[in-house]
Structure formats: structure tokens, C-alpha cells
Design an enzyme around this catalytic site. Structure first.
Site, PDB file in Angstrom:
ATOM      1  CG  ASP A 107      -0.378   0.192   2.538  1.00  0.00           C
ATOM      2  OD1 ASP A 107       0.856   0.355   2.621  1.00  0.00           O
ATOM      3  OD2 ASP A 107      -1.132   0.202   3.534  1.00  0.00           O
ATOM      4  CG  HIS A 108      -0.764   4.805   1.522  1.00  0.00           C
ATOM      5  ND1 HIS A 108      -1.823   3.920   1.687  1.00  0.00           N
ATOM      6  CD2 HIS A 108      -0.653   5.497   2.685  1.00  0.00           C
ATOM      7  CE1 HIS A 108      -2.335   4.080   2.905  1.00  0.00           C
ATOM      8  NE2 HIS A 108      -1.641   5.028   3.529  1.00  0.00           N
ATOM      9  CG  HIS A 119       8.752 -24.690  12.755  1.00  0.00           C
ATOM     10  ND1 HIS A 119       8.701 -24.729  14.126  1.00  0.00           N
ATOM     11  CD2 HIS A 119      10.020 -25.015  12.414  1.00  0.00           C
ATOM     12  CE1 HIS A 119       9.888 -25.070  14.607  1.00  0.00           C
ATOM     13  NE2 HIS A 119      10.711 -25.242  13.582  1.00  0.00           N
ATOM     14  NE  ARG A 151       8.351 -30.940  15.930  1.00  0.00           N
ATOM     15  CZ  ARG A 151       9.535 -31.049  15.343  1.00  0.00           C
ATOM     16  NH1 ARG A 151       9.798 -32.093  14.561  1.00  0.00           N
ATOM     17  NH2 ARG A 151      10.452 -30.115  15.500  1.00  0.00           N
ATOM     18  CG  HIS A 152       6.938 -28.716  11.684  1.00  0.00           C
ATOM     19  ND1 HIS A 152       6.663 -28.024  12.836  1.00  0.00           N
ATOM     20  CD2 HIS A 152       8.253 -29.033  11.741  1.00  0.00           C
ATOM     21  CE1 HIS A 152       7.748 -27.912  13.558  1.00  0.00           C
ATOM     22  NE2 HIS A 152       8.736 -28.521  12.922  1.00  0.00           N
ATOM     23  CB  CYS A 202       0.746  -2.334   4.804  1.00  0.00           C
ATOM     24  SG  CYS A 202       0.529  -3.369   6.261  1.00  0.00           S
ATOM     25  N   GLY A 203       2.331  -0.371   6.211  1.00  0.00           N
ATOM     26  CA  GLY A 203       3.083   0.375   7.211  1.00  0.00           C
ATOM     27  C   GLY A 203       3.622  -0.522   8.308  1.00  0.00           C
ATOM     28  N   GLY A 214       2.703  -4.045   8.329  1.00  0.00           N
ATOM     29  CA  GLY A 214       2.618  -5.441   7.881  1.00  0.00           C
ATOM     30  C   GLY A 214       1.408  -6.163   8.463  1.00  0.00           C
ATOM     31  CB  ILE A 215      -0.636  -5.494  11.488  1.00  0.00           C
ATOM     32  CG1 ILE A 215       0.569  -5.570  12.431  1.00  0.00           C
ATOM     33  CG2 ILE A 215      -1.869  -6.115  12.143  1.00  0.00           C
ATOM     34  CD1 ILE A 215       0.449  -4.672  13.664  1.00  0.00           C
ATOM     35  N   GLY A 216      -1.960  -5.180   8.688  1.00  0.00           N
ATOM     36  CA  GLY A 216      -3.148  -5.201   7.834  1.00  0.00           C
ATOM     37  C   GLY A 216      -2.985  -6.179   6.686  1.00  0.00           C
ATOM     38  CG  MET A 217      -0.157  -5.570   3.435  1.00  0.00           C
ATOM     39  SD  MET A 217      -1.190  -5.760   1.963  1.00  0.00           S
ATOM     40  CE  MET A 217      -0.501  -4.452   0.933  1.00  0.00           C
TER      41      MET A 217
HETATM   42  C1  RB5 Z   1      -1.721   2.956   6.569  1.00  0.00           C
HETATM   43  O1  RB5 Z   1      -1.727   4.173   7.251  1.00  0.00           O
HETATM   44  C2  RB5 Z   1      -1.538   1.806   7.536  1.00  0.00           C
HETATM   45  O2  RB5 Z   1      -2.655   1.708   8.374  1.00  0.00           O
HETATM   46  C3  RB5 Z   1      -1.338   0.508   6.797  1.00  0.00           C
HETATM   47  O3  RB5 Z   1      -0.245   0.636   5.950  1.00  0.00           O
HETATM   48  C4  RB5 Z   1      -1.040  -0.705   7.673  1.00  0.00           C
HETATM   49  O4  RB5 Z   1      -0.014  -0.444   8.554  1.00  0.00           O
HETATM   50  C5  RB5 Z   1      -2.196  -1.325   8.293  1.00  0.00           C
HETATM   51  O5  RB5 Z   1      -2.093  -2.351   8.964  1.00  0.00           O
END
Ligand code: RB5
Length: 149
Positions: free
Chosen positions: A8-9, A98, A133-134, A65-66, A68-71
Site C-alpha cells: 500500500d502507500h 515450521h 509434526r509440522h 504495508c506500514g 505489515g499487520i493489515g496485509m
Molecule cells: C496505513 O496508514 C496503515 O494503516 C497501513 O499501511 C497498515 O499499517 C495497516 O495495517
């Protein structure tokens, strides 16, 4: 290896640093964008990368992404995807051995390009352990998808 990459941006700068690195290692890339800082929504880039992995068009996917969590959240909604959010080299190796992950997520606001390149190289080059196991645990995880569909 053929790899799809998307961001993303808040992640496209790191994507654009990793892409030439992967090409220099001899990999083939499908870049789904984005390519500028205009605000976009990370699922719009996670989905095409994951679809290419599931269809077999590419072997692996990388999402940035910023944080990585959202992705990583978006990627793991796609049946057949095992995405790991990784910001250290130990986890990069362990998640291939694993979890046999097929998508890697990272956060541009979390790590620099040097560490990101090391993580990507380890994650690309480490094979699945093939440990029983994995395999059993992965089958249990994938069975959750079947249970919920
Ligand atoms: C964008 O501002 C940010 O929320 C996105 O890149 C990401 O970090 C979300 O998890």
C-alpha cells in the site's frame, strides 16, 4: 522462483527496494502495485497477490504495508494462504521450516531495507522441513478453512 509483490502507500518504498534485490537474485516478479504515496487500501493489494499464489501463477507472495499487520490479516483470509508477519531473521527461517508459509508480510514503518532484504532472502531460500509434526499442524490449520466454508 516466480514471486508476486504488493504494497500500500505506506509500504511501496520498501517494495521498490526489495523488487530489484529479488531480481538481482534471479527471481521473476509480478508487481501488483501500488507505486506512489496516494492513500490506498491494503486489502486491494493483498487479494491479487494471494490469488496469484493460490492459482499457481506464482509460487510465493510478499506484501508490505506500514506495519505489515493489515496485509497479514487480509492475506490470511484467502483460502490456501499461510501468511507470516516477519521482522526478524529467526522467524523468517522458522516460518518456512515450521509453517510452510507461502506469503510474507512486512512493515515499512517497522524495519529498514537492509534487514528486510535479509529476511526476504532467508524466507525465499529456506525449504519447508517436511517434518511430520509440522505437516500435521498445517493440515489442522487448513482444515479450519474447510470447516468454516
Ligand atoms: C496505513 O496508514 C496503515 O494503516 C497501513 O499501511 C497498515 O499499517 C495497516 O495495517
Amino acid at each position: 522462483m516466480k514471486i508476486a509483490i504488493g504494497a500500500d502507500h505506506a509500504g511501496y518504498r520498501l517494495k521498490d527496494e526489495i523488487a530489484p534485490f529479488l531480481l538481482s537474485l534471479g527471481h521473476e516478479l509480478v508487481d501488483v502495485g501500488c507505486s506512489c504515496g496516494d492513500s490506498v487500501d491494503y486489502p486491494d493489494y493483498a487479494v491479487p497477490v494471494c490469488d496469484k499464489v493460490v492459482s499457481g501463477e506464482v509460487e510465493r507472495g510478499i506484501l508490505i504495508c506500514g506495519t505489515g499487520i493489515g496485509m497479514s490479516i487480509a492475506a490470511n483470509k484467502t483460502a490456501g494462504i499461510r501468511c507470516a508477519l516477519v521482522h526478524d531473521m529467526f522467524s523468517a527461517k522458522a516460518t518456512r521450516e515450521h509453517n510452510n508459509t507461502n506469503v510474507l508480510a512486512m512493515g515499512e514503518r517497522v524495519i529498514g531495507p537492509g534487514l528486510a532484504q535479509e529476511i526476504v532472502k532467508i524466507w525465499i531460500e529456506t525449504p519447508f522441513s517436511e517434518g511430520e509434526r509440522h505437516k500435521n499442524r498445517i493440515h489442522k490449520v487448513m482444515a479450519i478453512e474447510a470447516h468454516q466454508s
